[in-house]
Write an enzyme that holds these catalytic residues in place. Structure first.
Site, PDB file in Angstrom:
ATOM      1  N   GLY A 218       0.883  -1.302   0.126  1.00  0.00           N
ATOM      2  CA  GLY A 218       0.018  -0.157  -0.045  1.00  0.00           C
ATOM      3  C   GLY A 218       0.513   1.271   0.132  1.00  0.00           C
ATOM      4  O   GLY A 218       1.977   1.062  -0.123  1.00  0.00           O
ATOM      5  N   GLY A 220       2.326   4.660   1.648  1.00  0.00           N
ATOM      6  CA  GLY A 220       2.941   5.243   2.857  1.00  0.00           C
ATOM      7  C   GLY A 220       4.216   4.802   3.360  1.00  0.00           C
ATOM      8  O   GLY A 220       4.843   3.964   2.393  1.00  0.00           O
ATOM      9  N   GLY A 221       4.912   5.036   4.442  1.00  0.00           N
ATOM     10  CA  GLY A 221       6.161   4.799   4.654  1.00  0.00           C
ATOM     11  C   GLY A 221       6.583   3.202   4.725  1.00  0.00           C
ATOM     12  O   GLY A 221       7.405   2.657   4.534  1.00  0.00           O
ATOM     13  N   GLU A 241      -2.137  -2.492  -6.443  1.00  0.00           N
ATOM     14  CA  GLU A 241      -2.823  -1.168  -6.936  1.00  0.00           C
ATOM     15  C   GLU A 241      -1.676  -0.395  -7.510  1.00  0.00           C
ATOM     16  O   GLU A 241      -1.990   0.009  -8.796  1.00  0.00           O
ATOM     17  CB  GLU A 241      -3.710  -0.748  -5.802  1.00  0.00           C
ATOM     18  CG  GLU A 241      -4.356   0.740  -6.059  1.00  0.00           C
ATOM     19  CD  GLU A 241      -4.977   1.395  -4.912  1.00  0.00           C
ATOM     20  OE1 GLU A 241      -5.694   0.473  -4.429  1.00  0.00           O
ATOM     21  OE2 GLU A 241      -4.592   2.392  -4.688  1.00  0.00           O
ATOM     22  N   LEU A 316      -4.291   4.071  10.318  1.00  0.00           N
ATOM     23  CA  LEU A 316      -3.960   5.433  11.358  1.00  0.00           C
ATOM     24  C   LEU A 316      -4.355   4.881  12.638  1.00  0.00           C
ATOM     25  O   LEU A 316      -3.888   5.446  13.686  1.00  0.00           O
ATOM     26  CB  LEU A 316      -4.867   6.520  10.726  1.00  0.00           C
ATOM     27  CG  LEU A 316      -4.405   7.308   9.476  1.00  0.00           C
ATOM     28  CD1 LEU A 316      -5.622   8.320   9.185  1.00  0.00           C
ATOM     29  CD2 LEU A 316      -3.284   8.212   9.824  1.00  0.00           C
ATOM     30  N   GLY A 339      -7.531   1.457  -2.248  1.00  0.00           N
ATOM     31  CA  GLY A 339      -7.973  -0.139  -2.437  1.00  0.00           C
ATOM     32  C   GLY A 339      -7.638  -0.924  -1.052  1.00  0.00           C
ATOM     33  O   GLY A 339      -7.245  -2.019  -1.184  1.00  0.00           O
ATOM     34  N   LYS A 368      -5.437  20.475  20.918  1.00  0.00           N
ATOM     35  CA  LYS A 368      -6.020  21.583  20.567  1.00  0.00           C
ATOM     36  C   LYS A 368      -5.461  22.952  20.707  1.00  0.00           C
ATOM     37  O   LYS A 368      -5.485  24.077  20.150  1.00  0.00           O
ATOM     38  CB  LYS A 368      -7.422  21.696  20.867  1.00  0.00           C
ATOM     39  CG  LYS A 368      -7.729  21.702  22.325  1.00  0.00           C
ATOM     40  CD  LYS A 368      -9.053  21.747  22.463  1.00  0.00           C
ATOM     41  CE  LYS A 368      -9.647  21.663  24.147  1.00  0.00           C
ATOM     42  NZ  LYS A 368      -8.701  21.576  25.296  1.00  0.00           N
TER      43      LYS A 368
HETATM   44  N1  COA Z   1      -4.233  10.180  15.428  1.00  0.00           N
HETATM   45  C1  COA Z   1      -4.173  11.447  15.087  1.00  0.00           C
HETATM   46  N2  COA Z   1      -3.046  11.585  13.961  1.00  0.00           N
HETATM   47  C2  COA Z   1      -2.566  10.582  13.438  1.00  0.00           C
HETATM   48  C3  COA Z   1      -2.714   9.233  13.798  1.00  0.00           C
HETATM   49  C4  COA Z   1      -3.796   9.049  14.959  1.00  0.00           C
HETATM   50  N3  COA Z   1      -4.311   7.905  15.259  1.00  0.00           N
HETATM   51  N4  COA Z   1      -1.979   8.329  13.338  1.00  0.00           N
HETATM   52  C5  COA Z   1      -1.401   8.972  12.479  1.00  0.00           C
HETATM   53  N5  COA Z   1      -1.606  10.335  12.525  1.00  0.00           N
HETATM   54  C6  COA Z   1      -0.807  11.399  12.078  1.00  0.00           C
HETATM   55  C7  COA Z   1       0.742  11.183  12.072  1.00  0.00           C
HETATM   56  O1  COA Z   1       1.345  11.735  13.169  1.00  0.00           O
HETATM   57  C8  COA Z   1       1.239  11.964  10.703  1.00  0.00           C
HETATM   58  O2  COA Z   1       1.096  13.261  10.989  1.00  0.00           O
HETATM   59  P1  COA Z   1       2.324  13.950  10.418  1.00  0.00           P
HETATM   60  O3  COA Z   1       2.220  14.283   8.896  1.00  0.00           O
HETATM   61  O4  COA Z   1       1.908  15.534  11.068  1.00  0.00           O
HETATM   62  O5  COA Z   1       3.570  13.658  11.102  1.00  0.00           O
HETATM   63  C9  COA Z   1       0.009  11.678   9.612  1.00  0.00           C
HETATM   64  O6  COA Z   1      -1.106  11.312  10.791  1.00  0.00           O
HETATM   65  C10 COA Z   1       0.202  10.430   8.787  1.00  0.00           C
HETATM   66  O7  COA Z   1       0.759   9.336   9.429  1.00  0.00           O
HETATM   67  P2  COA Z   1       1.711   8.296   9.101  1.00  0.00           P
HETATM   68  O8  COA Z   1       1.546   7.214   9.900  1.00  0.00           O
HETATM   69  O9  COA Z   1       3.030   8.999   8.716  1.00  0.00           O
HETATM   70  O10 COA Z   1       0.957   7.890   7.492  1.00  0.00           O
HETATM   71  P3  COA Z   1       1.276   7.310   6.032  1.00  0.00           P
HETATM   72  O11 COA Z   1       2.123   8.390   5.249  1.00  0.00           O
HETATM   73  O12 COA Z   1       2.379   6.139   6.542  1.00  0.00           O
HETATM   74  O13 COA Z   1      -0.003   6.935   5.599  1.00  0.00           O
HETATM   75  C11 COA Z   1      -2.048   5.974   5.977  1.00  0.00           C
HETATM   76  C12 COA Z   1      -0.743   5.959   6.353  1.00  0.00           C
HETATM   77  C13 COA Z   1      -2.933   5.055   6.431  1.00  0.00           C
HETATM   78  C14 COA Z   1      -2.792   7.352   5.759  1.00  0.00           C
HETATM   79  C15 COA Z   1      -2.137   5.588   4.344  1.00  0.00           C
HETATM   80  O14 COA Z   1      -1.629   4.446   4.300  1.00  0.00           O
HETATM   81  C16 COA Z   1      -3.564   5.674   3.523  1.00  0.00           C
HETATM   82  O15 COA Z   1      -4.175   6.612   3.194  1.00  0.00           O
HETATM   83  N6  COA Z   1      -4.101   4.129   3.634  1.00  0.00           N
HETATM   84  C17 COA Z   1      -5.618   4.468   2.918  1.00  0.00           C
HETATM   85  C18 COA Z   1      -5.351   3.731   1.775  1.00  0.00           C
HETATM   86  C19 COA Z   1      -4.665   2.486   1.393  1.00  0.00           C
HETATM   87  O16 COA Z   1      -4.434   1.681   2.372  1.00  0.00           O
HETATM   88  N7  COA Z   1      -4.868   1.968  -0.007  1.00  0.00           N
HETATM   89  C20 COA Z   1      -4.146   0.699  -0.121  1.00  0.00           C
HETATM   90  C21 COA Z   1      -3.963   0.403  -1.455  1.00  0.00           C
HETATM   91  S1  COA Z   1      -2.609   1.592  -2.097  1.00  0.00           S
END
Ligand code: COA
Length: 441
Positions: A218, A220-221, A241, A316, A339, A368
């Site tokens: 997927g 993300g990092g 995907e 998340l 996806g 906040k």
């Molecule tokens: N509550 C509040 N903020 C949160 C959080 C939570 N539970 N979990 C993460 N965050 C914040 C992080 O601190 C980070 O903030 P920053 O940008 O200010 O540092 C931000 O949200 C992103 O978190 P991160 O863990 O770095 O996300 P990522 O870039 O690795 O992406 C998803 C993770 C889940 C957002 C991403 O994989 C996604 O959109 N998935 C849905 C779609 C998918 O899975 N598709 C699959 C087929 S390609």
């Protein structure tokens, strides 16, 4: 006239300027743009010129890569309303008065849209036609081909810097009404750095992987770290995907060859590609990469035709019963379902398949008052307003840097224990107390 001359003639007749293309946008109509790196930048940047000149135009995007004014400028209200299938940074802070999310599973994004209304304009990007008139939609076939087949007007920005890819991306110049010539670089996605937590998560997943699997990674990092782990395996296949940098590296290292794939053996199958210039050069005229329609690639029944399909996605937050939120922070849309459900369900339907949902045990967030605090991502209840991306009945393995647990088929009582065991130790007592308060245990 030779075939080549006929095609050249057709191409010339279809050429228009960006301003002339913008004149085709009419009030009360809908414009659909191609996804992510396939978006038509000149047209989308130009839309702001129409402020106040047309009314009530709906523009649909998916994973937009730029701060386009038509969705960031509140003064666009009345002219443009933007609907997003997948949000990115630029939209997250854009005014809600002109932005709205479209709930969707990626494999149905195009078909759901067409069930509602036919698009007036589809605008995307493509490579120049070959001597037979075939053009490649290059970096995405997620819903673009469906739109080409159904829009009243098809406008493509033709750009030699885009890779000529194969699969459903190939369309004929006769299907295109207007061409804008462009020469910008395709947008690139910086490679996310791999953290210590990512490495631990990748190690925990690795124990469940074996030679001959077919892989989806997927966005993300985390997925990058998993990619590096796979160097220890052999005969990996790709049905995904998004085609990524990591997959290219695994192919170059001889790890990915698709030899044991049961669907499209020897080919890397995806529905879009997003990465660096190196990735785009890799997929250019590469017969080993097939970019097919999202409604086929991401259809769980299609995914399931691969034996040992492995799906690895990020989240998340997850609640103690297993509900996964991967797309919103509370009520605020962060990304999209994409996806995630398609691939997680498809993998579990596949013989020997597995789905992994990965997340760090904590996040460092601003409260906040703007102060930073550490919160658990394993939670008693999802945040108020959070959206469930993956239903708890569809969750298989869950992984944090504290380990990997399988919750599929388990009762809520059993899930609570397993999920607390991979939560950050500082939050385990609190989670246990909350589980009791909520009468889960
Ligand atoms: N509550 C509040 N903020 C949160 C959080 C939570 N539970 N979990 C993460 N965050 C914040 C992080 O601190 C980070 O903030 P920053 O940008 O200010 O540092 C931000 O949200 C992103 O978190 P991160 O863990 O770095 O996300 P990522 O870039 O690795 O992406 C998803 C993770 C889940 C957002 C991403 O994989 C996604 O959109 N998935 C849905 C779609 C998918 O899975 N598709 C699959 C087929 S390609």
């Amino acid at each position: 006239m030779s075939m080549t001359e006929i095609i050249k003639e057709k191409y010339k007749k279809k050429l228009i300027s960006v301003d002339d293309a913008l004149k085709l946008v009419k009030s009360d109509t809908e414009v659909i743009t191609a996804l992510a790196a396939a978006e038509a930048k000149l047209f989308l940047r130009g839309l702001e010129k129409l402020k106040g000149k047309v009314r009530n135009v709906s523009v649909y995007t998916c994973l937009p890569m730029e701060n386009y004014k038509f969705f960031t400028d509140p003064e666009m209200e009345g002219t443009f309303y933007h609907n997003g299938w997948f949000y990115t940074g630029p939209i997250r802070n854009a005014p809600p008065s002109i932005n709205s999310f479209v709930p969707n599973h990626l494999h149905m994004a195009g078909t759901d849209r067409l069930l509602n209304r036919k698009p007036h304009i589809f605008v995307g990007t493509a490579t120049p036609p070959d001597k037979f008139g075939y053009m490649s939609l290059s970096l995405s076939a997620t819903y673009e081909v469906d739109m080409v087949e159904n829009a009243d007007i098809v406008i493509l920005e033709v750009n030699e810097k885009y890779p000529r890819t194969f699969g459903d991306v190939i369309i004929h110049i006769d299907q295109v009404h207007h061409i804008i010539e462009a020469d910008y670089e395709p947008p690139q996605l910086p490679i996310a750095p791999v953290s210590e937590e990512d490495k631990k998560i990748a190690e925990a997943i690795f124990e469940h992987l074996e030679d001959g699997i077919t892989l989806q990674l997927g966005i993300g990092g985390m997925p990058n770290a998993v990619g590096k782990m796979l160097l220890k395996l052999k005969d990996i296949g790709i049905h995904t995907e998004m085609l990524t940098e990591g997959m290219m590296e695994l192919f170059e290292a001889g790890v990915i060859n698709g030899r044991r794939k049961t669907l499209y053996p020897n080919k890397m199958v995806c529905t879009f590609a997003l990465g660096s210039r190196k990735l785009y050069d890799f997929i250019h005229e590469n017969p080993g990469v097939v970019i097919n329609r999202g409604r086929w690639v991401n259809n769980p029944y299609v995914i399931a035709q691969n034996y040992k399909q492995i799906s690895i996605n990020s989240a998340l937050e997850i609640d103690l019963t297993g509900q996964v939120c991967s797309e919103s922070i509370g009520p605020d849309q962060f990304s999209g379902t994409g996806g995630q459900a398609d691939t997680a369900i498809g993998a579990q339907m596949s013989q020997g398949g597995k789905s992994f949902i990965c997340l760090y045990s904590t996040a460092n967030v601003k409260d906040k008052d703007g102060n930073r605090k550490t919160i658990s991502k394993v939670v008693p209840m999802l945040k108020e307003g959070a959206k469930v991306t993956l239903h708890r009945a569809n969750v298989d393995y869950v992984v944090t840097e504290y380990g990997c647990v399988r919750i599929k088929g388990l009762s809520v009582r059993e899930r609570v224990k397993k999920l607390i065991s991979i939560a950050h130790p500082d939050f385990r007592d609190y989670l246990t107390e909350e589980a009791k308060r909520l009468r889960y245990i």
